[in-house]
Design a protein around this motif. Structure first.
Motif, PDB file in Angstrom:
ATOM      1  N   VAL A  84      11.093  18.684  13.298  1.00 56.50           N
ATOM      2  CA  VAL A  84      12.059  19.657  13.811  1.00 56.50           C
ATOM      3  C   VAL A  84      12.641  20.424  12.627  1.00 56.50           C
ATOM      4  CG1 VAL A  84      14.194  20.013  15.106  1.00 56.50           C
ATOM      5  CG2 VAL A  84      12.653  18.153  15.736  1.00 56.50           C
ATOM      6  N   HIS A  85      12.670  21.738  12.734  1.00 56.85           N
ATOM      7  CA  HIS A  85      13.186  22.585  11.645  1.00 56.85           C
ATOM      8  C   HIS A  85      14.305  23.469  12.189  1.00 56.85           C
ATOM      9  CE1 HIS A  85      12.520  24.406   7.594  1.00 56.85           C
ATOM     10  NE2 HIS A  85      13.203  25.388   8.161  1.00 56.85           N
ATOM     11  N   LEU A  86      15.461  23.397  11.545  1.00 56.00           N
ATOM     12  CA  LEU A  86      16.608  24.219  11.918  1.00 56.00           C
ATOM     13  C   LEU A  86      16.901  25.205  10.803  1.00 56.00           C
ATOM     14  CD1 LEU A  86      19.239  24.570  13.818  1.00 56.00           C
ATOM     15  CD2 LEU A  86      20.347  23.205  12.069  1.00 56.00           C
ATOM     16  N   ASP A  87      16.934  26.512  11.126  1.00 55.51           N
ATOM     17  CA  ASP A  87      17.177  27.503  10.076  1.00 55.51           C
ATOM     18  C   ASP A  87      17.507  28.845  10.706  1.00 55.51           C
ATOM     19  OD1 ASP A  87      17.290  28.626   7.491  1.00 55.51           O
ATOM     20  OD2 ASP A  87      15.630  27.362   6.840  1.00 55.51           O
ATOM     21  N   THR A  88      17.928  29.778   9.854  1.00 56.52           N
ATOM     22  CA  THR A  88      18.208  31.144  10.321  1.00 56.52           C
ATOM     23  C   THR A  88      16.975  32.018  10.266  1.00 56.52           C
ATOM     24  OG1 THR A  88      18.862  31.791   8.080  1.00 56.52           O
ATOM     25  CG2 THR A  88      20.608  31.003   9.543  1.00 56.52           C
ATOM     26  N   THR A  89      15.972  31.602   9.494  1.00 52.86           N
ATOM     27  CA  THR A  89      14.729  32.367   9.362  1.00 52.86           C
ATOM     28  C   THR A  89      13.545  31.411   9.450  1.00 52.86           C
ATOM     29  OG1 THR A  89      14.759  32.139   6.949  1.00 52.86           O
ATOM     30  CG2 THR A  89      15.768  34.123   7.871  1.00 52.86           C
ATOM     31  N   ILE A  90      12.378  31.946   9.766  1.00 52.65           N
ATOM     32  CA  ILE A  90      11.160  31.135   9.781  1.00 52.65           C
ATOM     33  C   ILE A  90      10.527  31.244   8.395  1.00 52.65           C
ATOM     34  CG2 ILE A  90       8.889  30.812  10.813  1.00 52.65           C
ATOM     35  CD1 ILE A  90       9.994  31.854  13.416  1.00 52.65           C
ATOM     36  N   ASN A  91      10.701  30.203   7.609  1.00 57.52           N
ATOM     37  CA  ASN A  91      10.177  30.209   6.246  1.00 57.52           C
ATOM     38  C   ASN A  91       8.867  29.419   6.191  1.00 57.52           C
ATOM     39  OD1 ASN A  91      10.882  27.423   6.074  1.00 57.52           O
ATOM     40  ND2 ASN A  91      12.980  27.975   5.524  1.00 57.52           N
ATOM     41  N   PRO A  92       8.209  29.317   5.034  1.00 55.74           N
ATOM     42  CA  PRO A  92       6.914  28.627   4.968  1.00 55.74           C
ATOM     43  C   PRO A  92       6.929  27.205   5.528  1.00 55.74           C
ATOM     44  CG  PRO A  92       7.246  29.889   2.968  1.00 55.74           C
ATOM     45  CD  PRO A  92       8.518  30.021   3.762  1.00 55.74           C
ATOM     46  N   SER A  93       7.979  26.429   5.258  1.00 58.65           N
ATOM     47  CA  SER A  93       8.028  25.052   5.774  1.00 58.65           C
ATOM     48  C   SER A  93       8.152  25.024   7.287  1.00 58.65           C
ATOM     49  CB  SER A  93       9.197  24.286   5.133  1.00 58.65           C
ATOM     50  OG  SER A  93       9.030  24.172   3.740  1.00 58.65           O
ATOM     51  N   ALA A  94       8.888  25.987   7.840  1.00 53.25           N
ATOM     52  CA  ALA A  94       9.100  26.025   9.291  1.00 53.25           C
ATOM     53  C   ALA A  94       7.804  26.277  10.048  1.00 53.25           C
ATOM     54  CB  ALA A  94      10.119  27.099   9.634  1.00 53.25           C
ATOM     55  N   MET A  95       6.815  26.873   9.385  1.00 53.62           N
ATOM     56  CA  MET A  95       5.561  27.202  10.056  1.00 53.62           C
ATOM     57  C   MET A  95       4.827  25.960  10.571  1.00 53.62           C
ATOM     58  SD  MET A  95       5.474  30.480   9.944  1.00 53.62           S
ATOM     59  CE  MET A  95       3.773  30.839  10.372  1.00 53.62           C
ATOM     60  N   PHE A  96       5.177  24.782  10.041  1.00 59.92           N
ATOM     61  CA  PHE A  96       4.479  23.558  10.432  1.00 59.92           C
ATOM     62  C   PHE A  96       5.293  22.709  11.403  1.00 59.92           C
ATOM     63  CE2 PHE A  96       3.081  24.890   6.239  1.00 59.92           C
ATOM     64  CZ  PHE A  96       1.708  24.983   6.445  1.00 59.92           C
ATOM     65  N   ALA A  97       6.440  23.220  11.843  1.00 58.28           N
ATOM     66  CA  ALA A  97       7.327  22.449  12.713  1.00 58.28           C
ATOM     67  C   ALA A  97       6.814  22.409  14.145  1.00 58.28           C
ATOM     68  CB  ALA A  97       8.733  23.033  12.680  1.00 58.28           C
ATOM     69  N   ASP A  98       7.058  21.291  14.835  1.00 62.11           N
ATOM     70  CA  ASP A  98       6.787  21.193  16.261  1.00 62.11           C
ATOM     71  C   ASP A  98       7.857  21.907  17.069  1.00 62.11           C
ATOM     72  OD1 ASP A  98       4.449  19.212  16.296  1.00 62.11           O
ATOM     73  OD2 ASP A  98       5.937  18.140  15.089  1.00 62.11           O
ATOM     74  N   LEU A  99       9.073  21.936  16.519  1.00 65.27           N
ATOM     75  CA  LEU A  99      10.196  22.551  17.218  1.00 65.27           C
ATOM     76  C   LEU A  99      11.074  23.264  16.193  1.00 65.27           C
ATOM     77  CD1 LEU A  99      11.780  22.794  19.930  1.00 65.27           C
ATOM     78  CD2 LEU A  99      13.006  20.719  19.265  1.00 65.27           C
ATOM     79  N   ILE A 100      11.348  24.544  16.430  1.00 64.96           N
ATOM     80  CA  ILE A 100      12.229  25.319  15.549  1.00 64.96           C
ATOM     81  C   ILE A 100      13.507  25.638  16.313  1.00 64.96           C
ATOM     82  CG2 ILE A 100      12.515  27.451  14.237  1.00 64.96           C
ATOM     83  CD1 ILE A 100       9.500  27.545  13.860  1.00 64.96           C
ATOM     84  N   LEU A 101      14.643  25.251  15.726  1.00 59.33           N
ATOM     85  CA  LEU A 101      15.944  25.523  16.337  1.00 59.33           C
ATOM     86  C   LEU A 101      16.646  26.618  15.544  1.00 59.33           C
ATOM     87  CD1 LEU A 101      17.212  21.879  17.018  1.00 59.33           C
ATOM     88  CD2 LEU A 101      16.042  23.427  18.584  1.00 59.33           C
ATOM     89  N   PRO A 102      17.222  27.619  16.221  1.00 59.79           N
ATOM     90  CA  PRO A 102      17.895  28.705  15.505  1.00 59.79           C
ATOM     91  C   PRO A 102      19.290  28.286  15.042  1.00 59.79           C
ATOM     92  CG  PRO A 102      17.994  29.092  17.864  1.00 59.79           C
ATOM     93  CD  PRO A 102      17.194  27.841  17.681  1.00 59.79           C
ATOM     94  N   GLY A 103      19.504  28.286  13.741  1.00 60.56           N
ATOM     95  CA  GLY A 103      20.806  27.951  13.182  1.00 60.56           C
ATOM     96  C   GLY A 103      21.663  29.192  13.017  1.00 60.56           C
ATOM     97  N   THR A 104      22.973  28.994  12.980  1.00 58.33           N
ATOM     98  CA  THR A 104      23.881  30.118  12.764  1.00 58.33           C
ATOM     99  C   THR A 104      23.958  30.466  11.279  1.00 58.33           C
ATOM    100  OG1 THR A 104      25.732  28.566  12.618  1.00 58.33           O
ATOM    101  CG2 THR A 104      25.344  29.611  14.749  1.00 58.33           C
ATOM    102  N   THR A 105      24.291  31.708  10.999  1.00 55.83           N
ATOM    103  CA  THR A 105      24.637  32.098   9.636  1.00 55.83           C
ATOM    104  C   THR A 105      26.066  31.632   9.354  1.00 55.83           C
ATOM    105  OG1 THR A 105      25.539  34.217  10.335  1.00 55.83           O
ATOM    106  CG2 THR A 105      23.179  34.146   9.824  1.00 55.83           C
ATOM    107  N   CYS A 106      26.493  31.753   8.104  1.00 57.21           N
ATOM    108  CA  CYS A 106      27.835  31.280   7.746  1.00 57.21           C
ATOM    109  C   CYS A 106      28.928  32.076   8.459  1.00 57.21           C
ATOM    110  CB  CYS A 106      28.029  31.326   6.240  1.00 57.21           C
ATOM    111  SG  CYS A 106      27.766  32.947   5.513  1.00 57.21           S
TER     112      CYS A 106
END
Length: 324
Positions: A84-106
């Motif tokens: 599971v990858h949580l982030d504001t953008t889809i970066n290289p590591s996120a490309m391999f995630a089974d589930l991407i969760l959208p995180g908030t900016t500061c």
């Protein structure tokens, strides 16, 4: 002064001693509860030794860009059963995630700053910053997701019953402040504590002894007793020629500096910054480059005992000719 809220005391001692890399690096990062090194995680995922690692939840990170050996890291992420990858953008590591969760900016979440470590006058300054704008679409803050996950796992007792404000208040108790006070003063409040000098000379209330320094002996240690106990040289040493036979194969000295355009592995997705620094590069003295038939701007291979990487050559006359 604040209460720690990292929850390290919740980890059972027998689990604490299972930290990956602790045996290999007893004085390194794994010595601190809850901290492991990426390389050791990759090893455990791929070899299942000293035990299998099957799942990963990553908050706002990019392991492949932020740590060494990205090809091994890629293989490790691909081998996970659930990622599971949580982030504001889809970066290289996120490309391999089974589930991407959208995180908030500061700007889309509240944040507590219990101390600003800039100067003596600001160390006691606490501030609770409200969210500037509402979260976009379905994004949530890291803390909201962690608290909700704790509720689903029936661990809410260790997460202030899921009440974020209660967590802020617990964090602030030693300062005498509360989140409600800080909300009423958005510019911040100064805690009523004073800087104390010569704390090492104070008497510890519990033991009745001099407080001393935070070392095993209570003294300033030139001879490191921690190093000695762990089998390392307890005194610093200097070798005029630290290189071995490898120097014949790798005659140049490689060092590193941080580029000011980016913060760790962040911000490479921002076009304006990326245009200023589109490629990873190596700085080399012109005379050193020309003896190796390297021109300014050439793509070259940098090889060390650890591996090989392709970089752009960039001349720098201020370097020592043996340093890149």
């Amino acid at each position: 002064p604040t209460n720690p809220i990292n929850g390290r005391e919740l980890l059972p001692k027998e689990k604490d001693l299972m930290r990956l890399g602790l045996a290999e690096h007893p004085l390194g990062p794994p010595r601190d509860t809850g901290i492991v090194q990426a390389a050791r995680v990759y090893d455990a995922i791929l070899t299942e030794k000293p035990y299998p690692v099957k799942a990963l939840v990553a908050f706002g990170s990019d392991a492949l860009l932020g740590h060494g050996d990205p090809l091994r890291g890629k293989a490790a992420l691909e081998s996970l059963e659930f990622y599971v990858h949580l982030d504001t953008t889809i970066n290289p590591s996120a490309m391999f995630a089974d589930l991407i969760l959208p995180g908030t900016t500061c700007w889309e979440r509240a944040a507590l700053l219990p101390s600003s470590e800039i100067a003596e006058d600001t160390m006691n300054w606490a501030q609770l910053r409200p969210a500037v704008v509402n979260p976009v679409y379905e994004s949530r803050s890291d803390i909201e997701i962690i608290f909700e996950l704790a509720n689903r796992l029936e661990l809410s007792d260790n997460f202030f019953g899921g009440d974020l404000e209660a967590g802020f208040d617990y964090h602030l108790i030693p300062s005498g402040l509360s989140s409600r006070q800080l909300s009423a003063h958005p510019h911040g409040i100064q805690a009523n504590v004073q800087t104390r000098h010569r704390k090492y000379a104070e008497i510890d209330a519990a033991s009745g002894q001099l407080r001393g320094f935070e070392t095993p002996s209570g003294k300033i240690e030139i001879f490191s007793s921690i190093f000695a106990q762990t089998g390392y040289t307890p005194l610093p040493g200097f070798s005029r020629n630290p290189f071995t036979a490898e120097q014949q194969v790798y005659p140049l000295i490689l060092t590193f500096f941080r580029d000011i355009h980016f913060c760790d592995e962040q911000h490479r997705n921002i076009p304006r910054l990326r245009r200023a620094l589109p490629d990873p590069f190596l700085e080399i003295h012109p005379s050193t480059a020309l003896t190796r038939e390297i021109q300014n701007g050439d793509r070259i291979l940098l090889e060390t005992a650890a591996g090989t990487v392709q970089l752009k050559a960039k001349f720098n006359e201020s370097l020592h000719p043996s340093v890149v």
